[in-house]
Design a protein around this motif. Structure first.
Motif, PDB file in Angstrom:
ATOM      1  N   ALA A  51       0.843  -1.209   0.000  1.00  0.00           N
ATOM      2  CA  ALA A  51       0.000   0.000   0.000  1.00  0.00           C
ATOM      3  C   ALA A  51       0.872   1.251   0.000  1.00  0.00           C
ATOM      4  CB  ALA A  51      -0.935  -0.011   1.208  1.00  0.00           C
ATOM      5  N   GLU A  52       1.908   1.255   0.821  1.00  0.00           N
ATOM      6  CA  GLU A  52       2.801   2.417   0.874  1.00  0.00           C
ATOM      7  C   GLU A  52       3.537   2.601  -0.447  1.00  0.00           C
ATOM      8  OE1 GLU A  52       4.250   5.813   1.807  1.00  0.00           O
ATOM      9  OE2 GLU A  52       2.794   4.782   3.070  1.00  0.00           O
ATOM     10  N   SER A  53       3.915   1.503  -1.069  1.00  0.00           N
ATOM     11  CA  SER A  53       4.585   1.583  -2.372  1.00  0.00           C
ATOM     12  C   SER A  53       3.665   2.229  -3.409  1.00  0.00           C
ATOM     13  CB  SER A  53       5.006   0.180  -2.826  1.00  0.00           C
ATOM     14  OG  SER A  53       5.525   0.223  -4.134  1.00  0.00           O
ATOM     15  N   LEU A  54       2.408   1.842  -3.407  1.00  0.00           N
ATOM     16  CA  LEU A  54       1.444   2.452  -4.329  1.00  0.00           C
ATOM     17  C   LEU A  54       1.315   3.950  -4.073  1.00  0.00           C
ATOM     18  CD1 LEU A  54      -1.356  -0.260  -4.305  1.00  0.00           C
ATOM     19  CD2 LEU A  54       0.012   0.423  -6.282  1.00  0.00           C
ATOM     20  N   ARG A  55       1.134   4.311  -2.818  1.00  0.00           N
ATOM     21  CA  ARG A  55       0.981   5.732  -2.472  1.00  0.00           C
ATOM     22  C   ARG A  55       2.216   6.528  -2.864  1.00  0.00           C
ATOM     23  NH1 ARG A  55      -1.983   4.128   2.191  1.00  0.00           N
ATOM     24  NH2 ARG A  55      -0.062   3.976   3.350  1.00  0.00           N
ATOM     25  N   SER A  56       3.406   5.961  -2.636  1.00  0.00           N
ATOM     26  CA  SER A  56       4.644   6.695  -2.948  1.00  0.00           C
ATOM     27  C   SER A  56       4.798   6.940  -4.443  1.00  0.00           C
ATOM     28  CB  SER A  56       5.861   5.963  -2.391  1.00  0.00           C
ATOM     29  OG  SER A  56       6.118   4.781  -3.124  1.00  0.00           O
ATOM     30  N   ARG A  57       4.160   6.096  -5.256  1.00  0.00           N
ATOM     31  CA  ARG A  57       4.204   6.286  -6.717  1.00  0.00           C
ATOM     32  C   ARG A  57       3.022   7.121  -7.207  1.00  0.00           C
ATOM     33  NH1 ARG A  57       4.606   0.484  -6.730  1.00  0.00           N
ATOM     34  NH2 ARG A  57       2.689   0.457  -7.941  1.00  0.00           N
ATOM     35  N   GLY A  58       2.192   7.583  -6.282  1.00  0.00           N
ATOM     36  CA  GLY A  58       1.038   8.390  -6.656  1.00  0.00           C
ATOM     37  C   GLY A  58      -0.151   7.563  -7.114  1.00  0.00           C
ATOM     38  N   ALA A  59      -0.094   6.240  -6.899  1.00  0.00           N
ATOM     39  CA  ALA A  59      -1.196   5.350  -7.305  1.00  0.00           C
ATOM     40  C   ALA A  59      -2.199   5.218  -6.158  1.00  0.00           C
ATOM     41  CB  ALA A  59      -0.654   3.978  -7.698  1.00  0.00           C
ATOM     42  N   ARG A  60      -3.393   4.833  -6.499  1.00  0.00           N
ATOM     43  CA  ARG A  60      -4.471   4.682  -5.519  1.00  0.00           C
ATOM     44  C   ARG A  60      -4.353   3.345  -4.794  1.00  0.00           C
ATOM     45  NH1 ARG A  60     -10.281   6.477  -6.246  1.00  0.00           N
ATOM     46  NH2 ARG A  60     -11.259   5.890  -4.300  1.00  0.00           N
ATOM     47  N   VAL A  61      -4.670   3.347  -3.520  1.00  0.00           N
ATOM     48  CA  VAL A  61      -4.707   2.134  -2.706  1.00  0.00           C
ATOM     49  C   VAL A  61      -6.153   1.666  -2.675  1.00  0.00           C
ATOM     50  CG1 VAL A  61      -4.286   1.142  -0.434  1.00  0.00           C
ATOM     51  CG2 VAL A  61      -2.764   2.912  -1.311  1.00  0.00           C
ATOM     52  N   TRP A  62      -6.419   0.491  -3.269  1.00  0.00           N
ATOM     53  CA  TRP A  62      -7.772  -0.053  -3.370  1.00  0.00           C
ATOM     54  C   TRP A  62      -7.965  -1.171  -2.357  1.00  0.00           C
ATOM     55  CZ3 TRP A  62     -11.333   2.358  -6.214  1.00  0.00           C
ATOM     56  CH2 TRP A  62     -10.897   3.203  -7.243  1.00  0.00           C
ATOM     57  N   CYS A  63      -9.216  -1.456  -2.032  1.00  0.00           N
ATOM     58  CA  CYS A  63      -9.526  -2.491  -1.047  1.00  0.00           C
ATOM     59  C   CYS A  63      -9.174  -3.894  -1.541  1.00  0.00           C
ATOM     60  CB  CYS A  63     -10.991  -2.421  -0.623  1.00  0.00           C
ATOM     61  SG  CYS A  63     -12.212  -2.792  -1.912  1.00  0.00           S
ATOM     62  N   VAL A  64      -9.352  -4.156  -2.832  1.00  0.00           N
ATOM     63  CA  VAL A  64      -9.159  -5.519  -3.347  1.00  0.00           C
ATOM     64  C   VAL A  64      -7.714  -6.000  -3.221  1.00  0.00           C
ATOM     65  CG1 VAL A  64      -9.182  -6.899  -5.473  1.00  0.00           C
ATOM     66  CG2 VAL A  64     -11.220  -5.643  -4.780  1.00  0.00           C
ATOM     67  N   PRO A  65      -6.725  -5.292  -3.772  1.00  0.00           N
ATOM     68  CA  PRO A  65      -5.361  -5.805  -3.620  1.00  0.00           C
ATOM     69  C   PRO A  65      -4.912  -5.837  -2.163  1.00  0.00           C
ATOM     70  CG  PRO A  65      -5.355  -3.752  -4.895  1.00  0.00           C
ATOM     71  CD  PRO A  65      -6.778  -4.130  -4.636  1.00  0.00           C
ATOM     72  N   PHE A  66      -5.367  -4.871  -1.371  1.00  0.00           N
ATOM     73  CA  PHE A  66      -4.989  -4.882   0.045  1.00  0.00           C
ATOM     74  C   PHE A  66      -5.547  -6.125   0.738  1.00  0.00           C
ATOM     75  CE2 PHE A  66      -5.464  -3.874   4.540  1.00  0.00           C
ATOM     76  CZ  PHE A  66      -4.176  -3.465   4.846  1.00  0.00           C
ATOM     77  N   ALA A  67      -6.825  -6.423   0.510  1.00  0.00           N
ATOM     78  CA  ALA A  67      -7.437  -7.607   1.129  1.00  0.00           C
ATOM     79  C   ALA A  67      -6.777  -8.891   0.633  1.00  0.00           C
ATOM     80  CB  ALA A  67      -8.937  -7.639   0.848  1.00  0.00           C
ATOM     81  N   ARG A  68      -6.470  -8.943  -0.648  1.00  0.00           N
ATOM     82  CA  ARG A  68      -5.805 -10.131  -1.208  1.00  0.00           C
ATOM     83  C   ARG A  68      -4.431 -10.321  -0.555  1.00  0.00           C
ATOM     84  NH1 ARG A  68      -6.814  -9.271  -6.371  1.00  0.00           N
ATOM     85  NH2 ARG A  68      -5.091  -7.833  -6.593  1.00  0.00           N
ATOM     86  N   ASN A  69      -3.655  -9.237  -0.446  1.00  0.00           N
ATOM     87  CA  ASN A  69      -2.318  -9.326   0.154  1.00  0.00           C
ATOM     88  C   ASN A  69      -2.378  -9.686   1.628  1.00  0.00           C
ATOM     89  OD1 ASN A  69      -1.082  -8.618  -2.267  1.00  0.00           O
ATOM     90  ND2 ASN A  69      -0.989  -6.448  -1.766  1.00  0.00           N
ATOM     91  N   LEU A  70      -3.363  -9.157   2.338  1.00  0.00           N
ATOM     92  CA  LEU A  70      -3.464  -9.393   3.776  1.00  0.00           C
ATOM     93  C   LEU A  70      -4.031 -10.771   4.111  1.00  0.00           C
ATOM     94  CD1 LEU A  70      -3.165  -8.312   6.658  1.00  0.00           C
ATOM     95  CD2 LEU A  70      -5.371  -7.174   6.381  1.00  0.00           C
ATOM     96  N   SER A  71      -4.979 -11.239   3.324  1.00  0.00           N
ATOM     97  CA  SER A  71      -5.677 -12.491   3.660  1.00  0.00           C
ATOM     98  C   SER A  71      -5.115 -13.732   2.969  1.00  0.00           C
ATOM     99  CB  SER A  71      -7.155 -12.379   3.281  1.00  0.00           C
ATOM    100  OG  SER A  71      -7.297 -12.346   1.868  1.00  0.00           O
ATOM    101  N   GLY A  72      -4.568 -13.548   1.776  1.00  0.00           N
ATOM    102  CA  GLY A  72      -4.159 -14.705   0.984  1.00  0.00           C
ATOM    103  C   GLY A  72      -5.284 -15.272   0.147  1.00  0.00           C
ATOM    104  N   VAL A  73      -6.449 -14.644   0.170  1.00  0.00           N
ATOM    105  CA  VAL A  73      -7.559 -15.059  -0.684  1.00  0.00           C
ATOM    106  C   VAL A  73      -7.279 -14.523  -2.080  1.00  0.00           C
ATOM    107  CG1 VAL A  73     -10.031 -14.819  -1.141  1.00  0.00           C
ATOM    108  CG2 VAL A  73      -9.235 -15.188   1.200  1.00  0.00           C
TER     109      VAL A  73
END
Length: 180
Positions: A51-73
């Motif tokens: 998430a921080e990497s996305l923000r540092s590049r000016g990209a949006r932090v979305w719920c889907v990739p965050f949930a996928r990365n955190l849960s493994g689903v």
């Protein structure tokens, strides 16, 4: 440990680090098997770095990739599609558990749906979630969610948008548990 350090000619500080690591690993064996009382700290650190990497590049932090990365689903696509995609691939249900993805239904105000990862089950009517983009482009950790459904089945919830302030009622499809 000192013998190993002398054999490998390690400096005292490195020896200390190795000793701490060895003690930490030995403590891992004492944890109950299947203990799901908290989110895996390695997964949380990875999700936060991404998430921080996305923000540092000016990209949006979305719920889907965050949930996928955190849960493994491992599901792709908009959050509104996760519940249907999970059927037959993951353990799904109506009761929360730590590490499960809470799949929000799409609504007029949230047409893409939303996903959040359960980080704590407080009691039968309250839990905490970690998720992204509930507040635009931000990660929220430990945000309270209360079950307001008539049947206590987690089909309708209110999310603590600000400390002590619960917002609108949102429909929930259910919980998607990662495969072991």
């Amino acid at each position: 440990m000192q013998t190993i350090a002398r054999t490998l000619r390690l400096k005292p500080i490195v020896s200390g680090i190795l000793l701490i690591a060895a003690l930490g690993l030995s403590a891992c064996g004492d944890a109950p098997v299947g203990d799901d009382s908290q989110i895996d700290p390695t997964r949380r650190a990875f999700a936060m770095r991404e998430a921080e990497s996305l923000r540092s590049r000016g990209a949006r932090v979305w719920c889907v990739p965050f949930a996928r990365n955190l849960s493994g689903v491992e599901i792709r696509g908009n959050a509104r599609t996760w519940w249907k995609q999970a059927q037959g691939l993951f353990d799904v249900g109506k009761s929360p558990s730590v590490g499960a993805v809470m799949a929000f239904s799409a609504t007029p105000s949230m047409p893409l749906g939303h996903v959040a990862v359960v980080s704590e089950v407080v009691d039968d009517r309250m839990l905490r979630v970690d998720h992204a983009n509930w507040h635009r482009n931000k990660v929220s950790l430990g945000m309270a969610v209360i079950d307001v459904s008539d049947k206590n089945d987690w089909s309708r919830v209110r999310v603590e948008s600000n400390p002590g302030s619960f917002g609108s009622v949102y429909p929930i499809n259910g919980f998607i548990r990662p495969n072991s």
